[in-house]
Scaffold this motif. Sequence first.
Motif, PDB file in Angstrom:
ATOM      1  N   ILE A 117       1.140  -0.551   0.393  1.00  0.00           N
ATOM      2  CA  ILE A 117      -0.331   0.236  -0.421  1.00  0.00           C
ATOM      3  C   ILE A 117       0.845   1.013   0.305  1.00  0.00           C
ATOM      4  CG2 ILE A 117      -1.354   1.431   1.200  1.00  0.00           C
ATOM      5  CD1 ILE A 117      -2.694  -1.283   2.656  1.00  0.00           C
ATOM      6  N   PRO A 118       0.144   2.667  -0.914  1.00  0.00           N
ATOM      7  CA  PRO A 118       1.695   3.379  -1.093  1.00  0.00           C
ATOM      8  C   PRO A 118       0.912   3.878   0.547  1.00  0.00           C
ATOM      9  CG  PRO A 118       0.591   3.339  -2.722  1.00  0.00           C
ATOM     10  CD  PRO A 118      -0.518   2.251  -2.138  1.00  0.00           C
ATOM     11  N   VAL A 119       2.479   4.829   1.016  1.00  0.00           N
ATOM     12  CA  VAL A 119       2.516   5.687   2.141  1.00  0.00           C
ATOM     13  C   VAL A 119       2.670   7.213   2.225  1.00  0.00           C
ATOM     14  CG1 VAL A 119       3.618   5.577   3.883  1.00  0.00           C
ATOM     15  CG2 VAL A 119       3.453   3.527   3.541  1.00  0.00           C
ATOM     16  N   ALA A 120       1.608   7.771   2.496  1.00  0.00           N
ATOM     17  CA  ALA A 120       2.321   9.047   2.349  1.00  0.00           C
ATOM     18  C   ALA A 120       2.985  10.183   4.002  1.00  0.00           C
ATOM     19  CB  ALA A 120       1.124   9.890   2.413  1.00  0.00           C
ATOM     20  N   SER A 121       2.918  10.859   4.269  1.00  0.00           N
ATOM     21  CA  SER A 121       3.705  11.778   4.946  1.00  0.00           C
ATOM     22  C   SER A 121       2.705  12.559   5.345  1.00  0.00           C
ATOM     23  CB  SER A 121       4.749  11.686   5.354  1.00  0.00           C
ATOM     24  OG  SER A 121       5.558  12.592   6.688  1.00  0.00           O
ATOM     25  N   HIS A 122       1.969  13.113   6.500  1.00  0.00           N
ATOM     26  CA  HIS A 122       1.192  14.362   6.878  1.00  0.00           C
ATOM     27  C   HIS A 122       1.688  15.687   7.212  1.00  0.00           C
ATOM     28  CE1 HIS A 122      -2.851  15.266   6.586  1.00  0.00           C
ATOM     29  NE2 HIS A 122      -2.568  16.358   7.519  1.00  0.00           N
ATOM     30  N   ASP A 123       1.941  16.484   6.785  1.00  0.00           N
ATOM     31  CA  ASP A 123       2.434  17.618   7.433  1.00  0.00           C
ATOM     32  C   ASP A 123       3.914  17.932   7.084  1.00  0.00           C
ATOM     33  OD1 ASP A 123      -0.272  18.383   7.480  1.00  0.00           O
ATOM     34  OD2 ASP A 123      -0.762  18.144   9.429  1.00  0.00           O
ATOM     35  N   ASP A 124       4.131  17.417   6.852  1.00  0.00           N
ATOM     36  CA  ASP A 124       6.199  17.438   7.178  1.00  0.00           C
ATOM     37  C   ASP A 124       6.530  19.112   6.751  1.00  0.00           C
ATOM     38  OD1 ASP A 124       6.303  14.627   6.112  1.00  0.00           O
ATOM     39  OD2 ASP A 124       6.576  15.138   4.554  1.00  0.00           O
ATOM     40  N   THR A 125       7.390  19.291   8.029  1.00  0.00           N
ATOM     41  CA  THR A 125       7.542  20.594   8.123  1.00  0.00           C
ATOM     42  C   THR A 125       8.790  20.908   7.900  1.00  0.00           C
ATOM     43  OG1 THR A 125       5.537  21.067   9.263  1.00  0.00           O
ATOM     44  CG2 THR A 125       7.299  22.256   9.833  1.00  0.00           C
ATOM     45  N   GLU A 126       9.504  20.269   8.468  1.00  0.00           N
ATOM     46  CA  GLU A 126      11.102  20.606   8.484  1.00  0.00           C
ATOM     47  C   GLU A 126      12.221  19.790   7.596  1.00  0.00           C
ATOM     48  OE1 GLU A 126      12.729  22.456  10.478  1.00  0.00           O
ATOM     49  OE2 GLU A 126      10.713  23.072  11.850  1.00  0.00           O
ATOM     50  N   VAL A 127      12.958  20.095   7.150  1.00  0.00           N
ATOM     51  CA  VAL A 127      13.661  18.880   6.109  1.00  0.00           C
ATOM     52  C   VAL A 127      13.703  17.449   6.643  1.00  0.00           C
ATOM     53  CG1 VAL A 127      16.014  18.523   4.512  1.00  0.00           C
ATOM     54  CG2 VAL A 127      14.892  20.702   5.020  1.00  0.00           C
ATOM     55  N   GLU A 128      13.814  17.234   7.955  1.00  0.00           N
ATOM     56  CA  GLU A 128      14.075  16.535   8.108  1.00  0.00           C
ATOM     57  C   GLU A 128      13.071  15.545   8.730  1.00  0.00           C
ATOM     58  OE1 GLU A 128      15.037  19.153  10.402  1.00  0.00           O
ATOM     59  OE2 GLU A 128      17.333  19.018  10.544  1.00  0.00           O
ATOM     60  N   HIS A 129      11.650  15.924   8.548  1.00  0.00           N
ATOM     61  CA  HIS A 129      10.602  15.463   8.419  1.00  0.00           C
ATOM     62  C   HIS A 129      11.171  14.254   6.830  1.00  0.00           C
ATOM     63  CE1 HIS A 129       8.671  18.017  11.230  1.00  0.00           C
ATOM     64  NE2 HIS A 129       8.754  16.760  11.707  1.00  0.00           N
ATOM     65  N   VAL A 130      10.805  14.735   5.933  1.00  0.00           N
ATOM     66  CA  VAL A 130      11.452  14.897   4.664  1.00  0.00           C
ATOM     67  C   VAL A 130      12.394  13.948   4.417  1.00  0.00           C
ATOM     68  CG1 VAL A 130      11.544  14.876   2.223  1.00  0.00           C
ATOM     69  CG2 VAL A 130       9.875  17.126   3.271  1.00  0.00           C
ATOM     70  N   GLU A 131      13.531  13.240   5.373  1.00  0.00           N
ATOM     71  CA  GLU A 131      14.356  12.774   5.480  1.00  0.00           C
ATOM     72  C   GLU A 131      14.313  11.511   6.101  1.00  0.00           C
ATOM     73  OE1 GLU A 131      17.613  15.264   6.783  1.00  0.00           O
ATOM     74  OE2 GLU A 131      18.056  15.477   5.306  1.00  0.00           O
ATOM     75  N   GLN A 132      13.357  11.846   7.537  1.00  0.00           N
ATOM     76  CA  GLN A 132      12.845  10.265   7.998  1.00  0.00           C
ATOM     77  C   GLN A 132      12.242   9.638   6.718  1.00  0.00           C
ATOM     78  OE1 GLN A 132      10.286  11.372  11.188  1.00  0.00           O
ATOM     79  NE2 GLN A 132      10.134   8.647  11.868  1.00  0.00           N
ATOM     80  N   ALA A 133      10.951  10.460   5.860  1.00  0.00           N
ATOM     81  CA  ALA A 133      10.262  10.080   4.934  1.00  0.00           C
ATOM     82  C   ALA A 133      10.493   8.637   3.706  1.00  0.00           C
ATOM     83  CB  ALA A 133       9.086  10.653   4.574  1.00  0.00           C
ATOM     84  N   ARG A 134      11.974  10.013   3.507  1.00  0.00           N
ATOM     85  CA  ARG A 134      12.591   9.434   2.059  1.00  0.00           C
ATOM     86  C   ARG A 134      13.683   7.890   2.759  1.00  0.00           C
ATOM     87  NH1 ARG A 134      17.315  11.738  -0.904  1.00  0.00           N
ATOM     88  NH2 ARG A 134      18.199  10.850  -2.530  1.00  0.00           N
ATOM     89  N   ALA A 135      13.993   7.684   4.219  1.00  0.00           N
ATOM     90  CA  ALA A 135      14.233   6.682   4.684  1.00  0.00           C
ATOM     91  C   ALA A 135      13.000   5.734   4.690  1.00  0.00           C
ATOM     92  CB  ALA A 135      15.028   6.926   6.036  1.00  0.00           C
ATOM     93  N   GLU A 136      12.355   6.040   5.193  1.00  0.00           N
ATOM     94  CA  GLU A 136      11.147   4.912   4.966  1.00  0.00           C
ATOM     95  C   GLU A 136      10.302   4.757   4.003  1.00  0.00           C
ATOM     96  OE1 GLU A 136       9.521   6.692   9.347  1.00  0.00           O
ATOM     97  OE2 GLU A 136       8.455   7.439   7.380  1.00  0.00           O
ATOM     98  N   ARG A 137      10.192   4.752   2.983  1.00  0.00           N
ATOM     99  CA  ARG A 137      10.327   4.921   1.728  1.00  0.00           C
ATOM    100  C   ARG A 137       8.819   4.923   1.374  1.00  0.00           C
ATOM    101  NH1 ARG A 137      10.253  -0.519   0.026  1.00  0.00           N
ATOM    102  NH2 ARG A 137      10.247  -1.302   2.418  1.00  0.00           N
ATOM    103  N   ILE A 138       8.518   6.315   2.008  1.00  0.00           N
ATOM    104  CA  ILE A 138       6.827   7.194   1.870  1.00  0.00           C
ATOM    105  C   ILE A 138       7.208   7.504   0.279  1.00  0.00           C
ATOM    106  CG2 ILE A 138       5.973   8.510   2.269  1.00  0.00           C
ATOM    107  CD1 ILE A 138       6.278   7.552   5.685  1.00  0.00           C
ATOM    108  N   GLU A 139       6.196   7.506  -0.045  1.00  0.00           N
ATOM    109  CA  GLU A 139       6.427   8.078  -1.487  1.00  0.00           C
ATOM    110  C   GLU A 139       5.481   9.422  -1.683  1.00  0.00           C
ATOM    111  OE1 GLU A 139       4.957   4.694  -0.784  1.00  0.00           O
ATOM    112  OE2 GLU A 139       5.000   3.344  -2.383  1.00  0.00           O
ATOM    113  N   LEU A 140       4.570  10.007  -0.866  1.00  0.00           N
ATOM    114  CA  LEU A 140       3.739  11.272  -1.192  1.00  0.00           C
ATOM    115  C   LEU A 140       4.130  11.929   0.430  1.00  0.00           C
ATOM    116  CD1 LEU A 140       0.282   9.480  -2.252  1.00  0.00           C
ATOM    117  CD2 LEU A 140       2.418  10.838  -3.415  1.00  0.00           C
ATOM    118  N   SER A 141       4.204  13.271   0.351  1.00  0.00           N
ATOM    119  CA  SER A 141       4.661  14.441   1.232  1.00  0.00           C
ATOM    120  C   SER A 141       3.581  15.026   0.934  1.00  0.00           C
ATOM    121  CB  SER A 141       5.739  15.402   1.077  1.00  0.00           C
ATOM    122  OG  SER A 141       6.056  16.117   2.094  1.00  0.00           O
ATOM    123  N   GLU A 142       2.425  14.798   1.435  1.00  0.00           N
ATOM    124  CA  GLU A 142       0.783  15.212   2.239  1.00  0.00           C
ATOM    125  C   GLU A 142       0.985  16.851   2.716  1.00  0.00           C
ATOM    126  OE1 GLU A 142      -3.650  12.686   2.167  1.00  0.00           O
ATOM    127  OE2 GLU A 142      -2.476  12.660   3.767  1.00  0.00           O
TER     128      GLU A 142
END
Length: 379
Positions: A227-252
Motif C-alpha cells: 500500500i502506498p504511504v504518505a507523510s502528513h504535514d511535513d514541516t522540517e527538512v528532517e521530516h522529509v528525510e525520515q520519510a525518504r528513509a522509510e520509503r514513503i512515496e508522498l508528502s501530503e
Amino acid sequence: MSQRLIRNARIVTGGESFVGCVAVEGDIIRSVTRGSTSACGAEDWEGDWLLPGLVELHTDNLEKHLMPRPGVLWNAASATLTHDAQCAAAGITTVLDSVVIGDMDQGGARSQTCEPSIQALHDCRERGWLRVEHLLHLRCEVSAPDLVDAFERYADDPLVELVSVMDHTPGQRQWRNLDKYRRYTERNGRLRDADYERLVDERRRDQERFAARHRAAVVAGSHARGIPVASHDDTEVEHVEQARAERIELSEFPTTVAAAQAARAAGLGIIMGGPNLVQGGSHSGNVSAAELARRDLLDIMSSDYVPSSLIHSAFLLRGRMDWSLPKAVNTVARNPAQAVGLADRGEIAPGKRADFIRVKEADGMPVVRGTWCRGERAF
C-alpha cells in the motif's frame, strides 16, 4: 455494448488541449481525434471542456455528513450517499474516502464514526447505490494509543489504496502555532485555560510514548501489503528525510517551502489542498498552495474538505499561476491516479476507463455540467 460519440468538445489530454471528438464504447474510451465529424448521432458539446474524471486522494467531506452537528451521529448509509452525490456533482469519479484511525480523543467523534463509515461504504458499493467509485485512505494518527490495533483491523480491507502517517500533537507540524491550535480545538466550545493546558500536556505525553513506534509499525505494515504511504504535514527538512528513509512515496500537505523543496529533491510527490488554493492560504497559518505552485513544487491537488475545490483548483492554477490547463488538470486526475497505482484512469486517452466530465467555463469559474463514471452518467 453501448456506444457514443462526442464532438465539438475542447478535449484536455495529459499533454495538450484541442477541439475534437471522443468515442466511448461501454466503459472504455476507444478513440480521441482532432477536428469534427459528420457521423449521425454524434453529441455536440458546443465547445465545452471534456476533462478526465477527477481523482481524489484525501477528503474529509464524509465526516461532515456523519456528524452534521456536535454530538449528532447521522445514519452512515445516508451520509455516504450524500457525500457520493456531492463528489459526482464536483466531477470526482474516483474518491479515496479518508478515514481517521487512532483517536487522540478517546471516545471522540472519529472513533464513533470510523467503523460505521467503512461498513456503510461496503454496503452501498455492494448494493450498487454509489454514483462514483469509492476507495479508502487510512489516516493513521501515530500518537493515538489505540492506533496499531486499529490499523491491523482495517489494513487488509481490499478497498484500502493509501495510508498516511500523521501527528497532530500541538506545537509541531500543522499546529506549530498554538494560538491557531487553540482556536481550532475550541471550535465547538470554549475551554478553560487549565483544561486547555492539560489537553496540550496529554497530547505531548502521548506523542513521547507512542509516535515513533506506531509510525514504524504502520509504515512497515503498509509496505508489507504493497500500500502506498504518505507523510502528513511535513514541516522540517528532517521530516522529509525520515520519510525518504522509510520509503514513503508522498508528502501530503507540507507546511513550509523548505519541506516541499526537500520533498521534491527526495522524489516524493507533493500534495496540497484545494481549499488552501481557493481561499488564498492555509487556515492553520502554513505555506500557501499558491506559493508552492509558483515554485513548481506541486504535483497533486486534493479537495480536502470541499469537493468542489478540486475542479476549481485546476482552473485557478491555469488562471492565476499561468500553468497550462493540461498540466493543471494532471494534478487532479492523472497524477493522483498514478500515485496510487490506478493506471486505468485519469486521462482522456484510448484504452482508458471512460471516466470523464463536461465543464463549462463561466467568468473563469468551472461549472460541471455532467459526470460519467465507467461510461455511465453519474451527474
